[in-house]
Design an enzyme around this catalytic site. Structure first.
Site, PDB file in Angstrom:
ATOM      1  N   GLU A 268       0.855  -1.194   0.000  1.00 15.70           N
ATOM      2  CA  GLU A 268       0.000   0.000   0.000  1.00 15.70           C
ATOM      3  C   GLU A 268       0.882   1.232   0.000  1.00 15.70           C
ATOM      4  OE1 GLU A 268      -2.705   0.268   3.262  1.00 15.70           O
ATOM      5  OE2 GLU A 268      -3.669  -1.665   2.876  1.00 15.70           O
ATOM      6  N   LYS A 327     -15.215   3.161   6.100  1.00 15.94           N
ATOM      7  CA  LYS A 327     -13.915   2.813   6.653  1.00 15.94           C
ATOM      8  C   LYS A 327     -13.744   3.533   7.991  1.00 15.94           C
ATOM      9  CE  LYS A 327      -9.365   1.763   4.806  1.00 15.94           C
ATOM     10  NZ  LYS A 327      -8.565   2.006   5.999  1.00 15.94           N
TER      11      LYS A 327
END
Length: 467
Positions: A268, A327
């Site tokens: 990521e 999220k």
């Protein structure tokens, strides 16, 4: 140094670098998270990944069969994931591992280019809940299951966040945390080395810079620095950006444990385009600048590598495909997307690296939060927060401190309007005002967010914090 090495060792070194990097694609992929209630369908998402973003890889955080079906016969390398909660079961049972692979990998493998199978996500980041010491055994089990099914092209690994390091500065001092180094990381590196897999690493210059903006130059974090460099006093290696420093720190940490040659895969990386009012530098300008520059660097031919590993390819997944509205965490967590949920781009970006930076014609909005926010803030219930969870958080806030919720009692100035939103918002603001100086925050497990707009009304005055 070159004279002492001689011709033959230099040739061997050159062949090693070639072997280590040349056959690995430097093309950039994207992380496809699903924590949103307004996201496009898997088939539409795959279309956006390939046609709009021009990505070459995609990583999902499970083995969602609907997504895998949408990926059939697509020219995309795919990374799937074993959920965190299944790691203990897999580590203890080969038959359980075999069944998971048989159910989630075998039916799709012939039509989907599954190349990476990750065991959990950032397992070593938080306190151990019984999973840490199951991680490497689970990796071994899954690898055995893949071999049993003759799925030899799939690499097994696990993503790690930067806090697996207890020291990362200077890069040459990179060291894994003492609680995980010998019992977990070393056997993991042994496994990765044996299977010729990657150390999957999450690299976020944004967070490193945001935690210390006075000492880390923003341009240095964005790959925009023209004359700012840092030279490691031990290695004499010179760095021109924060990303390289962070990557090399983990390389030196692996070297310290006796594994200098394990390849790194950026699981990521990214930069948020928005966030809470008290979060610095999260804006479209910075996000576009960082992601465009990181793609340009990682797709360069020949590969640039890092100062400690010049010429090495760094395969990468950018985070993330969408802004995901469910999220958890601070506002930045919901603003890492390259796309809005309607499929439009947050800013122009081409993950193939084929678009020159000069061809991005649409002007970017000027950043307005590159300096820390200064002024008063209040804490309100976040949009879309779960009512029962808010009620529990309200009860908690009122049980803390002195007179935290006095003014929302019957007959008091803030009792009306009698609504969960207003009562909880007052309680959250009051709690934050009392405890901010000793670490209290406007978070409440994602149920609250700060605002610069004073919510006070009439005789009801909301407590505030001043930054």
């Amino acid at each position: 140094m070159t004279m002492e090495l001689g011709v033959l060792p230099l040739l061997i070194l050159a062949l090693f670098v070639c072997f280590s990097s040349a056959h690995i694609s430097g093309k950039v992929g994207v992380n496809y998270g699903q924590l949103g209630n307004n996201l496009p369908s898997p088939s539409r998402s795959v279309e956006l990944i390939t046609k709009s973003l021009k990505a070459s890889r995609v990583k999902i955080y499970d083995a969602n069969p609907k997504i895998l079906k949408a990926l059939k016969n697509k020219d995309l390398q795919v990374s799937i994931m074993v959920p965190n909660e299944l790691i203990p079961n897999i580590s203890k049972s080969q038959s359980f591992s075999d069944q998971w692979v048989r159910t989630n990998v075998v039916p799709f493998y012939s039509d989907v280019r599954i190349r990476y199978l990750l065991i959990g996500n950032e397992i070593l980041t938080n306190a151990d809940t019984g999973t840490w010491f199951n991680l490497v055994p689970a990796m071994r089990r899954i690898k055995s299951s893949l071999r049993a099914h003759k799925l030899h092209k799939i690499k097994v690994g696990t993503p790690s966040a930067s806090n697996v390091l207890e020291s990362s500065f200077p890069p040459s001092n990179g060291t894994f945390r003492s609680d995980i180094s010998a019992p977990i990381i070393k056997p993991m590196l042994q496994f990765l080395n044996w299977t010729k897999s990657f150390f999957f690493f999450d690299v976020y210059p944004y967070f490193a810079w945001a935690q210390d903006p006075n000492n880390i130059n923003l341009d240095y974090a964005l790959f925009e620095s023209k004359n700012i460099t840092y030279t490691d006093p031990v290695t004499d290696l010179t760095y021109t950006n924060l990303f390289d420093q962070m990557v090399d720190a983990v390389m030196f940490a692996m070297k310290r444990l006796g594994y200098p040659g394990i390849r790194i895969f950026i699981a990521e990386t990214g930069w948020p385009s928005g966030g809470n009012v008290d979060q610095i530098g999260c804006n479209i300008y910075n996000a576009a600048t960082y992601n465009r520059n990181v793609v340009k660097r990682l797709t360069a031919k020949p590969a640039i590598g890092t100062p400690a590993r010049p010429g090495w390819v760094l395969p990468t997944f950018v985070f993330a495909l969408y802004n995901e509205n469910q999220k958890p965490g601070p506002g930045t967590e919901r603003h890492f997307g390259l796309l809005y949920p309607n499929g439009s781009k947050v800013y122009e970006i081409d993950l193939s690296g084929e678009t020159p930076l000069s061809d991005y014609r649409k002007p970017l909005p000027a950043p307005t939060n590159n300096e820390p926010y200064k002024g008063k803030l209040w804490c309100l219930v976040a949009k879309g927060a779960n009512g029962s969870a808010v009620a529990e958080a309200l009860s908690y806030a009122c049980s803390q401190g002195n007179s935290t919720c006095d003014l929302i009692q019957p007959g008091k100035d803030c009792f009306k309007p009698k609504s969960l939103f207003w009562h909880a918002s007052y309680a959250f603001s009051s709690y934050w005002a009392q405890f901010q100086k000793i670490g209290g925050s406007c978070y409440f497990n994602g149920l609250a967010s700060p605002t610069a707009k004073d919510p006070s009304f009439g005789r009801c005055k909301f407590p505030s914090v001043t930054l």
